[in-house]
Design an enzyme around this catalytic site. Structure first.
Site, PDB file in Angstrom:
ATOM      1  N   ASP A  81       0.866  -1.182   0.000  1.00  0.00           N
ATOM      2  CA  ASP A  81       0.000   0.000   0.000  1.00  0.00           C
ATOM      3  C   ASP A  81       0.900   1.229   0.000  1.00  0.00           C
ATOM      4  OD1 ASP A  81      -2.139   2.022   0.821  1.00  0.00           O
ATOM      5  OD2 ASP A  81      -3.293   0.167   0.940  1.00  0.00           O
ATOM      6  N   ASP A 113      -9.868   0.249  -5.141  1.00  0.00           N
ATOM      7  CA  ASP A 113     -10.671   1.352  -5.666  1.00  0.00           C
ATOM      8  C   ASP A 113     -11.237   0.927  -7.019  1.00  0.00           C
ATOM      9  OD1 ASP A 113     -11.565   3.793  -6.882  1.00  0.00           O
ATOM     10  OD2 ASP A 113     -10.223   4.912  -5.564  1.00  0.00           O
TER      11      ASP A 113
END
Length: 220
Positions: A72, A121
């Site tokens: 991330d 996302d």
């Protein structure tokens, strides 16, 4: 920047289970995860868009003979998983702080044994297709980095992203689908994940959203 974030970023700098810019290992890690980070030959399992690392750490608890890497870009999110693993003494966990577009800068060909894409996302606009983690560009990168018998798992609550991903995977001759469902918790695979959920999965499930799941691998 808040004081809390500054404290977390400082802890990330000191914690050996975080691989990020500014550390010597950041430039040396490609092809060397087993040797330099984990100090063992166990398989590498990578979670993309790992957020707070609940799933990465959860899997590491269940499978001590595998190494788990959460990826991330958000340092304050990675801090949570990193600090949890440290507090529990879980040594088969690491976190890589980088953009996922740059994944091939940190892993060699077929270095990854298994890959998880968890609640990314959805980037619903047509103009953002290239940013989806299941777009052709990313699939081609995974094909290079994941072992030929390595399974790629994809979970999402977003129907549009799931249908897009499934249709794309079905259209590729170099991919074999191993299973998929539009309702994971009513499927034959519901117990395969040992009840481990990300924060977003819990949130979506509590709202009544059905979780979609797809697993596949690249043909030899």
């Amino acid at each position: 920047m808040s004081r809390k974030k500054l404290v977390r970023f400082k802890e990330n700098e000191l914690n050996p289970n975080v691989v990020q810019a500014g550390k010597a290992i950041f430039e040396e890690i490609k092809g060397n995860w087993n040797e330099k980070q984990f100090k063992n030959p166990n398989p590498l399992v990578v979670e993309l868009a790992c957020g707070r690392g609940e799933f990465t750490v959860g899997l590491a608890r269940v499978f001590p003979n595998q190494n788990f890497i959460g990826v991330d870009i958000k340092g304050s999110r990675i801090w949570k998983g990193s600090s949890t693993a440290t507090a529990e003494g879980i040594e088969n966990v690491a976190f890589l702080r980088t953009q996922i577009q740059q994944l091939d800068q940190f892993f060699s060909e077929e270095e990854i044994s298994e890959l998880w894409i968890t609640f990314p996302d959805p980037f619903p606009r047509d103009g953002d297709e290239k940013r989806r983690l299941t777009s052709p560009k990313f699939l081609d990168m995974y094909k290079s980095l994941v072992k030929r018998d390595g399974i790629i798992h994809f979970k999402t609550d977003n129907t549009g992203l799931f249908d897009y991903s499934l249709e794309l995977v079905q259209s590729r001759e170099d991919i074999e689908i191993l299973g998929f469902t539009h309702d994971f918790y009513q499927s034959e695979w519901k117990d395969d994940h040992f009840g481990i959920q990300t924060r977003y999965e819990k949130m979506f499930s509590e709202k009544g959203e059905k979780i979609k799941y797809l697993k596949f691998h690249f043909r030899n």
